[in-house]
Motif scaffolding. Structure first.
Motif, PDB file in Angstrom:
ATOM      1  N   PHE A 124       0.855  -1.183   0.000  1.00  0.00           N
ATOM      2  CA  PHE A 124       0.000   0.000   0.000  1.00  0.00           C
ATOM      3  C   PHE A 124       0.891   1.232   0.000  1.00  0.00           C
ATOM      4  O   PHE A 124       1.907   1.261   0.689  1.00  0.00           O
ATOM      5  N   THR A 125       0.490   2.253  -0.773  1.00  0.00           N
ATOM      6  CA  THR A 125       1.270   3.485  -0.848  1.00  0.00           C
ATOM      7  C   THR A 125       0.407   4.686  -0.492  1.00  0.00           C
ATOM      8  O   THR A 125      -0.821   4.612  -0.499  1.00  0.00           O
ATOM      9  N   GLU A 126       1.075   5.789  -0.208  1.00  0.00           N
ATOM     10  CA  GLU A 126       0.383   7.041   0.115  1.00  0.00           C
ATOM     11  C   GLU A 126      -0.325   7.628  -1.103  1.00  0.00           C
ATOM     12  O   GLU A 126      -1.078   8.583  -0.958  1.00  0.00           O
ATOM     13  N   GLU A 127      -0.111   7.065  -2.269  1.00  0.00           N
ATOM     14  CA  GLU A 127      -0.815   7.551  -3.461  1.00  0.00           C
ATOM     15  C   GLU A 127      -2.323   7.341  -3.338  1.00  0.00           C
ATOM     16  O   GLU A 127      -3.107   8.128  -3.858  1.00  0.00           O
ATOM     17  N   PHE A 128      -2.732   6.247  -2.664  1.00  0.00           N
ATOM     18  CA  PHE A 128      -4.154   5.911  -2.575  1.00  0.00           C
ATOM     19  C   PHE A 128      -4.711   5.938  -1.152  1.00  0.00           C
ATOM     20  O   PHE A 128      -5.923   5.952  -0.968  1.00  0.00           O
ATOM     21  N   PHE A 129      -3.837   5.916  -0.154  1.00  0.00           N
ATOM     22  CA  PHE A 129      -4.283   5.848   1.232  1.00  0.00           C
ATOM     23  C   PHE A 129      -3.587   6.918   2.062  1.00  0.00           C
ATOM     24  O   PHE A 129      -2.411   7.196   1.857  1.00  0.00           O
ATOM     25  N   ARG A 130      -4.307   7.475   3.026  1.00  0.00           N
ATOM     26  CA  ARG A 130      -3.755   8.500   3.904  1.00  0.00           C
ATOM     27  C   ARG A 130      -3.079   7.843   5.111  1.00  0.00           C
ATOM     28  O   ARG A 130      -3.528   6.794   5.582  1.00  0.00           O
ATOM     29  N   PRO A 131      -2.037   8.479   5.657  1.00  0.00           N
ATOM     30  CA  PRO A 131      -1.473   7.980   6.916  1.00  0.00           C
ATOM     31  C   PRO A 131      -2.556   7.968   7.995  1.00  0.00           C
ATOM     32  O   PRO A 131      -3.363   8.893   8.084  1.00  0.00           O
ATOM     33  N   GLY A 132      -2.608   6.905   8.763  1.00  0.00           N
ATOM     34  CA  GLY A 132      -3.600   6.771   9.813  1.00  0.00           C
ATOM     35  C   GLY A 132      -4.882   6.081   9.375  1.00  0.00           C
ATOM     36  O   GLY A 132      -5.768   5.824  10.190  1.00  0.00           O
ATOM     37  N   GLU A 133      -5.002   5.781   8.079  1.00  0.00           N
ATOM     38  CA  GLU A 133      -6.189   5.085   7.572  1.00  0.00           C
ATOM     39  C   GLU A 133      -6.241   3.678   8.183  1.00  0.00           C
ATOM     40  O   GLU A 133      -5.228   2.976   8.252  1.00  0.00           O
ATOM     41  N   VAL A 134      -7.426   3.256   8.631  1.00  0.00           N
ATOM     42  CA  VAL A 134      -7.598   1.939   9.252  1.00  0.00           C
ATOM     43  C   VAL A 134      -8.286   1.013   8.250  1.00  0.00           C
ATOM     44  O   VAL A 134      -9.341   1.363   7.689  1.00  0.00           O
ATOM     45  N   ILE A 135      -7.672  -0.144   8.031  1.00  0.00           N
ATOM     46  CA  ILE A 135      -8.209  -1.121   7.081  1.00  0.00           C
ATOM     47  C   ILE A 135      -8.180  -2.520   7.698  1.00  0.00           C
ATOM     48  O   ILE A 135      -7.496  -2.756   8.694  1.00  0.00           O
ATOM     49  N   LYS A 136      -8.936  -3.425   7.097  1.00  0.00           N
ATOM     50  CA  LYS A 136      -8.853  -4.842   7.428  1.00  0.00           C
ATOM     51  C   LYS A 136      -9.257  -5.623   6.184  1.00  0.00           C
ATOM     52  O   LYS A 136      -9.632  -5.037   5.164  1.00  0.00           O
ATOM     53  N   PHE A 137      -9.191  -6.940   6.255  1.00  0.00           N
ATOM     54  CA  PHE A 137      -9.381  -7.773   5.075  1.00  0.00           C
ATOM     55  C   PHE A 137     -10.349  -8.920   5.353  1.00  0.00           C
ATOM     56  O   PHE A 137     -10.382  -9.458   6.452  1.00  0.00           O
ATOM     57  N   GLU A 138     -11.117  -9.283   4.319  1.00  0.00           N
ATOM     58  CA  GLU A 138     -11.878 -10.527   4.310  1.00  0.00           C
ATOM     59  C   GLU A 138     -11.202 -11.433   3.289  1.00  0.00           C
ATOM     60  O   GLU A 138     -10.846 -10.967   2.202  1.00  0.00           O
ATOM     61  N   VAL A 139     -11.029 -12.705   3.642  1.00  0.00           N
ATOM     62  CA  VAL A 139     -10.288 -13.636   2.790  1.00  0.00           C
ATOM     63  C   VAL A 139     -11.022 -14.963   2.677  1.00  0.00           C
ATOM     64  O   VAL A 139     -11.616 -15.434   3.646  1.00  0.00           O
ATOM     65  N   TYR A 140     -10.964 -15.562   1.497  1.00  0.00           N
ATOM     66  CA  TYR A 140     -11.339 -16.962   1.300  1.00  0.00           C
ATOM     67  C   TYR A 140     -10.476 -17.514   0.186  1.00  0.00           C
ATOM     68  O   TYR A 140      -9.816 -16.759  -0.541  1.00  0.00           O
ATOM     69  N   ILE A 141     -10.434 -18.849   0.072  1.00  0.00           N
ATOM     70  CA  ILE A 141      -9.628 -19.492  -0.960  1.00  0.00           C
ATOM     71  C   ILE A 141     -10.481 -20.500  -1.725  1.00  0.00           C
ATOM     72  O   ILE A 141     -11.546 -20.905  -1.272  1.00  0.00           O
ATOM     73  N   TYR A 142      -9.976 -20.879  -2.906  1.00  0.00           N
ATOM     74  CA  TYR A 142     -10.556 -21.958  -3.709  1.00  0.00           C
ATOM     75  C   TYR A 142      -9.534 -23.080  -3.822  1.00  0.00           C
ATOM     76  O   TYR A 142      -8.325 -22.823  -3.837  1.00  0.00           O
ATOM     77  N   ASP A 143     -10.030 -24.319  -3.954  1.00  0.00           N
ATOM     78  CA  ASP A 143      -9.121 -25.422  -4.256  1.00  0.00           C
ATOM     79  C   ASP A 143      -9.136 -25.680  -5.771  1.00  0.00           C
ATOM     80  O   ASP A 143      -9.695 -24.881  -6.530  1.00  0.00           O
ATOM     81  N   ARG A 144      -8.537 -26.800  -6.224  1.00  0.00           N
ATOM     82  CA  ARG A 144      -8.444 -27.113  -7.653  1.00  0.00           C
ATOM     83  C   ARG A 144      -9.529 -28.079  -8.124  1.00  0.00           C
ATOM     84  O   ARG A 144      -9.430 -28.634  -9.217  1.00  0.00           O
TER      85      ARG A 144
END
Length: 189
Positions: free
Chosen positions: A148-168
């Motif tokens: 992540f860079t300051e080009e798209f996000f401000r210092p102090g911005e709070v984020i989190k992630f949702e994740v899932y995976i697929y098998d073959r």
């Protein structure tokens, strides 16, 4: 000396006996994942602040068909894993950004981040976990990195992630459960 030999032999027999009793784990064929941790490393690149973020996700899979090859000539790029398909990327990431709650002044909620470039997301491919195609239960961790860079996000911005995976699995890959990371604050170091 006979004393040591006698007890060493007994220990070896005991270890072999216990090892032969070990049963293979019985996991479902659909991958199951858990959030383990998030790692964040901040650095500066010629005045541009960058945060490298690594999601560590635990997995269990009953038939061991996790991961996709990066070789575009392999069957891992044939349908349903072909370029442009829903299953091209097997590690799916949704970025959530903390924003003020419009219904509760002074409170915050997380909403899906809208990237400035249409169609862009953070999802990607993780490599094959097992080097062969044997059906066997697998358990371990996947470490997936993003920047992540300051080009798209401000210092102090709070984020989190949702994740899932697929098998073959074909013709339709199995989807894992969805897990959520803990929040992080960008560019604080």
């Amino acid at each position: 000396m006979n004393y040591m030999l006698k007890y060493s032999l007994a220990c070896v027999v005991l270890v072999l006996a216990l090892a032969s009793c070990r049963k293979e784990p019985n996991y479902p064929d659909e991958p199951q994942i858990s959030f383990k941790r998030i790692e964040q490393v901040s650095h500066d690149n010629e005045g541009l602040q960058i945060d490298s973020v690594f999601l560590v996700i635990g997995f269990q899979d009953g038939d061991g068909n996790l991961g996709l090859s990066s070789d575009k000539q392999s069957s891992d790029y044939a349908p349903p894993f072909n370029v442009g398909s829903t299953f091209e990327n097997n590690f799916k990431v949704k970025l959530l950004q903390q924003v003020p709650d419009p219904n509760n002044p002074g409170q915050f909620i997380f909403r899906e981040y809208q990237f400035p470039v249409a169609g862009f997301d953070l999802s990607g491919r993780f490599p094959r976990i097992s080097s062969d195609d044997r059906e066997e239960p697998l358990e371990g961790d996947i470490r997936f990195g993003m920047e992540f860079t300051e080009e798209f996000f401000r210092p102090g911005e709070v984020i989190k992630f949702e994740v899932y995976i697929y098998d073959r699995e074909t013709p339709v890959p199995h989807k894992s459960n969805v897990v959520e990371s803990e929040p992080i604050t960008l560019f604080t170091n």
